[in-house]
Scaffold this active site. Structure first.
Site, PDB file in Angstrom:
ATOM      1  CB  SER A 125      -0.849  -0.024   1.275  1.00  0.00           C
ATOM      2  OG  SER A 125      -1.396   1.239   1.537  1.00  0.00           O
ATOM      3  CE1 TYR A 150      -3.808  -2.595   5.595  1.00  0.00           C
ATOM      4  CE2 TYR A 150      -3.419  -0.241   5.390  1.00  0.00           C
ATOM      5  CZ  TYR A 150      -3.626  -1.470   4.806  1.00  0.00           C
ATOM      6  OH  TYR A 150      -3.638  -1.575   3.442  1.00  0.00           O
ATOM      7  CE  LYS A 154      -1.361  -4.624   3.528  1.00  0.00           C
ATOM      8  NZ  LYS A 154      -1.581  -5.991   3.004  1.00  0.00           N
TER       9      LYS A 154
HETATM   10  N1  UFG Z   1     -12.865  10.886   3.538  1.00  0.00           N
HETATM   11  C1  UFG Z   1     -13.849  11.790   3.867  1.00  0.00           C
HETATM   12  N2  UFG Z   1     -15.002  11.317   4.402  1.00  0.00           N
HETATM   13  C2  UFG Z   1     -15.231   9.984   4.613  1.00  0.00           C
HETATM   14  C3  UFG Z   1     -14.213   9.068   4.263  1.00  0.00           C
HETATM   15  C4  UFG Z   1     -13.035   9.553   3.724  1.00  0.00           C
HETATM   16  O1  UFG Z   1     -13.692  12.994   3.701  1.00  0.00           O
HETATM   17  O2  UFG Z   1     -16.291   9.627   5.118  1.00  0.00           O
HETATM   18  C5  UFG Z   1     -11.617  11.392   2.955  1.00  0.00           C
HETATM   19  C6  UFG Z   1     -10.400  11.055   3.806  1.00  0.00           C
HETATM   20  O3  UFG Z   1     -10.210  12.050   4.787  1.00  0.00           O
HETATM   21  C7  UFG Z   1      -9.306  11.042   2.752  1.00  0.00           C
HETATM   22  C8  UFG Z   1     -10.024  10.550   1.485  1.00  0.00           C
HETATM   23  O4  UFG Z   1     -11.408  10.741   1.726  1.00  0.00           O
HETATM   24  O5  UFG Z   1      -8.869  12.331   2.506  1.00  0.00           O
HETATM   25  C9  UFG Z   1      -9.793   9.093   1.212  1.00  0.00           C
HETATM   26  O6  UFG Z   1     -10.067   8.355   2.394  1.00  0.00           O
HETATM   27  P1  UFG Z   1     -10.170   6.761   2.389  1.00  0.00           P
HETATM   28  O7  UFG Z   1     -10.500   6.337   3.786  1.00  0.00           O
HETATM   29  O8  UFG Z   1     -11.067   6.310   1.304  1.00  0.00           O
HETATM   30  O9  UFG Z   1      -8.712   6.318   1.978  1.00  0.00           O
HETATM   31  P2  UFG Z   1      -7.323   6.576   2.708  1.00  0.00           P
HETATM   32  O10 UFG Z   1      -6.460   7.246   1.691  1.00  0.00           O
HETATM   33  O11 UFG Z   1      -7.442   7.217   3.994  1.00  0.00           O
HETATM   34  O12 UFG Z   1      -6.884   5.086   3.007  1.00  0.00           O
HETATM   35  C10 UFG Z   1      -6.689   4.190   1.956  1.00  0.00           C
HETATM   36  C11 UFG Z   1      -6.986   2.776   2.422  1.00  0.00           C
HETATM   37  C12 UFG Z   1      -6.013   2.327   3.459  1.00  0.00           C
HETATM   38  C13 UFG Z   1      -4.630   2.573   3.024  1.00  0.00           C
HETATM   39  C14 UFG Z   1      -4.447   3.989   2.561  1.00  0.00           C
HETATM   40  C15 UFG Z   1      -3.120   4.219   1.985  1.00  0.00           C
HETATM   41  O13 UFG Z   1      -8.278   2.702   2.963  1.00  0.00           O
HETATM   42  O14 UFG Z   1      -6.193   0.947   3.626  1.00  0.00           O
HETATM   43  O15 UFG Z   1      -5.392   4.278   1.554  1.00  0.00           O
HETATM   44  O16 UFG Z   1      -2.814   3.184   1.141  1.00  0.00           O
HETATM   45  F1  UFG Z   1      -3.777   2.377   4.047  1.00  0.00           F
END
Ligand code: UFG
Length: 334
Positions: A125, A150, A154
């Protein structure tokens, strides 16, 4: 011999990869303990591919059961998806993550060593970069202390694979996979309240959630919301097939890490606006506080994937967000 062991093969990315493997004349041997998916995914995969699939309900930490699969099938390579992946849960229950993700990997690798199987594609990731100094981020960037247990599983997983010199490893560092198969028969099945942006958007649009909260609008980005590199899961699945070809063509390879992203950074508001536009839906959302642990911006330099694997993303954001929505609609009719 084209048998590919797919651990976690009924999960979100695993199931899409099974489809691409069959398209490319491989025989997937699926193991999955259904901890974050449903048995029905197997039937759906069989219907998409018109193929009877080999499936075993096995926990990745169960070395004895794993050995039996290696004895029964001559395995050419392993694609290892089976792991827990919820960032927030990993902070609450770190041992659950260290036990499953690390012990699972160790059990798998020692079974591979015993059975003289050396080829593996690992599910890594972009979280291993932490908050990168700059984006696009390439594979030579320092991996900083990850923001969650998590993420550390990785990083540790990659270290273990690199130390095991008997292996020919490709570690794919995924950016943000979204979207679903065009058939709408497989897609992401989030348990409970989704953590990730796109499942939360589709559930809100479907009326399952009342409102989406945008986590923070005071980041140092063009509209103040976080930037990510969203990649279609079908493109991501295809990268695994190309990684198998790389492994076969480079038998001397020991360990290679490769980013899998589109190379485009998009803000949360851009995702929301595009979702509304391409699906002709008004989304109920508001701006809320930052989510602790979030990286401000990260997107991929995907040039190594093109160079080494001959892979680049083919599907655009419209295809990602239309397929995500169609998948959500299909769940309603289940
Ligand atoms: N976000 C919102 N509202 C929500 C959910 C997410 O604004 O309800 C925003 C988050 O703050 C972030 C973006 O949307 O800015 C993406 O969030 P995600 O949770 O979809 O994804 P992340 O980048 O935080 O995490 C993902 C995977 C993890 C992994 C990470 C990096 O879920 O497993 O990418 O690889 F670790």
């Amino acid at each position: 011999m084209r048998n590919i062991l797919v651990t976690g093969g009924l999960g979100y990315i695993g199931s899409h990869t099974v489809v691409e493997l069959i398209k490319n004349n491989y025989t997937p041997i699926i193991i999955d303990n259904l901890s974050n998916t449903e048995f029905e995914v197997l039937e759906r995969l069989e219907s998409i591919t018109n193929t009877k699939l080999n499936y075993y309900n096995i926990d990745i930490c169960n070395g004895k059961a794993l050995s039996e699969v290696f004895t029964k099938h001559q395995i050419e390579a392993v694609i290892h998806f089976a792991a827990f992946k919820a960032v927030g849960e990993s902070v609450e229950q770190p041992l659950k993550y260290y036990i499953n993700n690390i012990n699972g990997l160790n059990t798998l690798l020692s079974t591979m060593e015993t059975n003289n199987v050396k080829n593996i594609v690992f599910s890594s990731s972009c979280t291993v970069y932490g908050e990168p100094d700059s984006s696009p981020v390439n594979e030579t960037a320092a991996t900083k202390r990850a923001n969650s247990p998590y993420g550390r599983t990785k990083q540790i997983g990659e270290d273990i694979l690199q130390d095991c010199k008997f292996l020919n490893t490709v570690s794919l560092r995924y950016f943000n996979p979204i979207g679903a198969h065009p058939s709408s028969k497989i897609g992401e099945l989030p348990l409970g309240i989704p953590n990730n942006l796109v499942p939360f958007i589709t559930q809100t649009a479907a009326g399952i959630r009342e409102k989406l909260t945008v986590f923070g609008s005071d980041y140092n980005t063009k509209d103040g919301t976080c930037i990510r590199d969203y990649i279609h899961v079908v493109d991501l699945a295809d990268a695994h097939v190309k990684a198998l070809t790389f492994i076969k063509e480079n038998p001397e390879n020991k360990f290679e890490v490769i980013n899998i992203g589109t190379g485009n950074g998009l803000t949360v508001l851009e995702i929301i606006n595009t979702f509304e536009k391409v699906n002709n839906i008004k989304l109920n959302y508001s701006i809320g506080p930052r989510r602790p642990g979030d990286v401000e911006k990260v997107w991929a330099d995907a040039s190594k994937a093109k160079l080494k694997l001959g892979w680049e993303a083919q599907l655009d954001l419209t295809e990602m967000l239309v397929s995500s929505w169609n998948w959500q609609l299909s769940l309603k009719n289940k």
